[in-house]
Structure formats: C-alpha cells, structure tokens
Design an enzyme around this catalytic site. Structure first.
Site, PDB file in Angstrom:
ATOM      1  CE  LYS A 167      22.672 -46.409 -46.351  1.00 20.33           C
ATOM      2  NZ  LYS A 167      23.312 -46.182 -47.662  1.00 20.33           N
ATOM      3  CB  SER A 175      16.172 -42.799 -43.640  1.00 21.13           C
ATOM      4  OG  SER A 175      16.894 -41.815 -42.933  1.00 21.13           O
TER       5      SER A 175
END
Length: 513
Positions: free
Chosen positions: A54, A304
């Site tokens: 992110k 991720s």
C-alpha cells in the site's frame, strides 16, 4: 492498446518510488514448487517499510501534491500506514480516520509514523464517510485506498519490478480487495506480455470482483467476511473494475482455511509470517494448480502484506491443517460400552488422532468429536470414510462445517437435562474493548439464553454462538428483534453438530411434534 491504457503503462514506467518504497525481492518457494510440479515465485511486498504494498500507491499519489498539503483518508490498516509515512516523508499533514474497532497496534503504528488519528464509527464505511466529510470541511485532499489513477499507477510498479526480475512467466496471481493492485499490475503486464495470464484471487466471502464480472458492472455485496480484513471490500472501484474487466483472465476464490494453509507455505519458504490477505494469492495459486492439473509452468504470487496481530496466529495455526487437507474433523457415534474407544482407534488404521472430545451422557450411544491426521489429503480422507462405513460406524464429516470449527470443538460434552425449544444462532459483530458487553445489552433479556460461547482470537470481528429457549409462536417477534439489532447472524438450529453434541433427544422429539 488504447490511449487510456497507454497512459497507465507510460506512467508506471516513469513512476519514481525512490527513496521511500523498496525494490522488493522475489523469493523461490522450493517446497511448494516441488509439491505442485510448477516453479513458484513470491513477490515480497512484506519487505516495504510499512510491511505492505500500500505504500506504493499512497506515495505516488502524495508526491503529485505541493509540499505542505493537507491530506486525509480512511483506513483500518495498511493504507493508513502508507499515507502516514508518505506524508511525513514529503512534508504533508496527514489525518487518518480509523474505525474505533481498529486494533491498538495499528492505531499506534499510524501515530508513530506521524499521522493524526481520528477514531470514528464501528466499521470502515462509517469511517470513510466521516473522512470525506472532513475533507470537504477542511479542504484537505482525500486519498482513496484503491479507485484512483495515481494510486493504481503506484501499485503497478510491482509489475514493473517483477517483469525485470523474472525472465519467464506463465501466470501471475494477484490478491483483490478494491482492485487497485490488480488493475495496476494487469495493465502493465498485459501491455508487455499479453500471453501471461493474470489471475485475481479473492476471499470466498468477499468476492466483489467476481460478483462484478458476473453482473457486468460493480455490485455491492450485502456483507463481507472479516478473516482476510485487508481485502474485505463490499464494492470494487469503478476504474479498477474497468481495467480488471479488460485485463484479468480469471478469478479464483479461496476459503479461510485455504488462506491459513498458504500462510504456512509462505513461512516454510521465507520464514515470513503473512497476514491473511497477504497470503491470498498463494492460496489461489495452489487451488488453480490443483483444479487445472497443470505442471511445468512458471508462476508468481504477490505477498501483499505482513501486518498481523500476533494473537491471530493461534487461530491461523488451528485452521492450517484443515486448509492443507492434513486433518479431518469427524463427528462419530460409538457404543457406550467398554472397549468401544479402543475399537474405534483401531478402525482409524494407525492414523494419528489430533483431537478427541467425549463426555458421558447416559446409556446407549456416545457421540465423539475427533480430529484425524492425514498424509495424503482428500484421497486418504475418502479411504478413511469408506473404512468407517465398512466397520459399521455412523459419522458426519465436519471438516468444512464452520460451526464445528469455530465453536463446537471447544464445547463438546454438554446437553441440557430437560427438553428445550431451542434455536441456535451464530453472530458476528465488530470487535473492540467492551464490544461483547454492548452485544449482550442490545440482545436484551426478553428471551432465555440456554447456551453461550464466545472466543476472541485477535480478529476484527467477534464470534458468538447463542441458544435461545423460544416457542414457535414467538418466532416472528424474535426474528423482528434480530432484524432491528443489525448484527450479521446465521441460524444453526438445523446444523448436524447441534443435534449431535448439544441438543437433547427430547427437544428433537418436541421439535418434530
């Protein structure tokens, strides 16, 4: 390629992630590669300063703004940390609106990175609406978590690195929440290599991309699961869906147990502990290989994120064996007589027993809850079940029964001494200090609670199993009360686990009458 996609491709090539975002490693997963017969690689976004991809999208968005800008966003985790760190690095002022249910570890992490935290609402939607309102009041720039061109471009730089790091690729597996990561990576990879398959992976209970693809447009899910909270998104973004619809070849959905097994696979390969959403693409890769029976391919998955509350490891460890098909849960009826335990164990054929629950409940038959270790997954499970049938045992396979895995395995051995007209409900509610007391207060005291089980395993959602003594003529009033509460719930009254372990034969007879 149309001009719009060409703009994305060029912007991803030119996007400068230095010095904040790292060029992350690609790790070989040797054990999983051997198991699947394919070469499996893992793109390590857990190596970013905030332990999540992110950071890339947030940094690319914020570096477009004049120094000293005021920015605001809503997030319960990784996006919040990405915005906070990027703002501090670039000289912006960041305000992060987080639900009051956000674990303290994540709130403190954002504050340490320089972000001002505003706690508001009990879920993301309320926090997001408040952030948008504050942005309008203060003139701050709102930073979307996924449905934004600059954010998508930032996430797309992962694909740029991956293509430079691996010469040969047949398919790339990408986790999907709001779709920003998939959109950015897919548009870049397909621009260079249209032959590489792009496969999105979603949690089975949060599959907003699959729902949108089936409908041909974004569809809001009525509810989403809480286990893989990093991808628990009800509605995929408009722009992310447009790109996914054009460049995503396939979507795979996976269960919580399959995600837990993938957490273990990643740990074995890298010694990194992925968060559930971080292990999502690896779980999807494994499932895709099994279902398509492919071998000899070069496959990559994106790890991720790794922002995991430590106390969630207990839950993950409990479910890993089930997700890997290395354990089965069975509800078995045996004779209440001497030697019956020994005979049953012999019927298991030397397989290891991982769990055995029993309590005396009178003469006749006994109900046991047993976990059995498996070496050869589903094939061995079918052999075990066939053998038990031949030996005359009556049983239920509870390996995929959520009630059994969440509650019953911790409660076996209790049946009421009198007949009850029971309804059994499984509730889910936002977890935060005082949440259980608030749940009980809202539940009220108009109905007699006959059973109650609650476990807090570090998740964002609390799980409660509750029984109520209710006459059929009260059902309409009771159901109306549940609707007013607004909690998600599942009626488990007809679940075989309930009948086998917690409900008296008398109450069954009364129900049938």
């Amino acid at each position: 390629m149309v001009a719009q996609e060409l703009d994305y491709f060029r912007a991803i090539i030119q996007a400068n992630m230095e010095p904040l975002a790292k060029v992350t490693e690609v790790s070989a997963m040797a054990a999983l590669s051997e198991q699947l017969g394919n070469q499996v690689w893992l793109k390590r976004e857990d190596q970013q300063p905030v332990y999540s991809f992110k950071l890339r999208g947030a940094f690319n968005k914020l570096r477009q703004l004049p120094q000293g800008s005021k920015v605001i966003t809503a997030s319960a985790g990784n996006h919040a940390q990405g915005v906070a760190l990027s703002a501090a690095h670039l000289g912006h002022q960041a305000t992060i609106v987080m639900p009051v249910t956000t674990p303290e570890i994540k709130v403190n992490a954002v504050r340490k990175l320089g972000g001002e935290v505003v706690l508001f609402g009990h879920h993301f939607d309320a926090a997001n609406a408040h952030a948008l309102s504050l942005a309008e009041e203060t003139g701050a720039v709102f930073v979307p978590p996924f449905d934004d061109k600059d954010v998508i471009i930032g996430q797309g730089t992962i694909a740029r690195e991956l293509m430079q790091q691996l010469d040969e690729l047949d398919a790339v597996f990408i986790p999907v929440g709001g779709g920003g990561l998939l959109a950015g990576m897919a548009v870049y990879i397909k621009s260079l290599r249209p032959d590489i398959q792009i496969i999105g992976v979603e949690a089975q209970d949060s599959a907003c991309l699959k729902a949108a693809l089936d409908a041909g447009h974004p569809v809001e899910l009525s509810s989403v699961g809480s286990f893989a909270d990093g991808v628990a998104v009800k509605l995929i973004g408009k722009e992310t869906f447009r790109l996914a619809q054009k460049f995503c070849d396939e979507v795979v959905t996976v269960t919580a147990d399959e995600i837990c097994a993938a957490v273990q696979d990643i740990f074995v390969a890298t010694r990194a502990i992925a968060e559930p959403s971080g292990a999502l693409s690896t779980a999807g890769l494994k499932k895709w290989c099994r279902e398509n029976q492919v071998r000899g391919l070069n496959l990559a998955a994106v790890l991720s994120g790794a922002n995991l509350n430590f106390d969630r490891l207990r839950y993950i460890a409990e479910r890993t064996a089930l997700g890997a098909k290395n354990e089965a849960l069975l509800g078995v009826t045996i004779k209440e007589e001497k030697g019956s335990f020994k005979r049953f164990c012999q019927a298991l054929g030397g397989r290891s027993i991982t769990e055995f629950n029993y309590r005396y409940a009178g003469e006749g038959d006994a109900q046991i809850f047993v976990g059995v270790g498996l070496r050869n997954g589903q094939i061995e499970l079918e052999q075990l079940k066939s053998g038990l049938v031949q030996d005359g045992y009556h049983f239920e396979d509870l390996s995929d029964n959520e009630l059994a895995k969440l509650h019953i395995r911790y409660m076996v051995g209790g049946k009421p001494p009198v007949a009850l007209q029971e309804r059994l409900l499984r509730f889910e509610f936002p977890e935060y200090p005082g949440a259980l007391a608030r749940f009980l207060e809202m539940l009220g005291s108009n109905w007699n609670i006959t059973l109650f089980h609650y476990r807090n395993h570090g998740a964002a959602q609390g799980n409660v199993l509750a029984g109520f003594d209710i006459a059929p003529q009260q059902y309409e009033e009771f159901d109306a009360h549940l609707a007013r509460l607004g909690y998600q719930y599942q009626d488990e009254t007809d679940n075989p686990c309930f009948r086998q372990y917690l409900q008296t034969p008398q109450s069954l007879a009364r129900k049938a009458g």
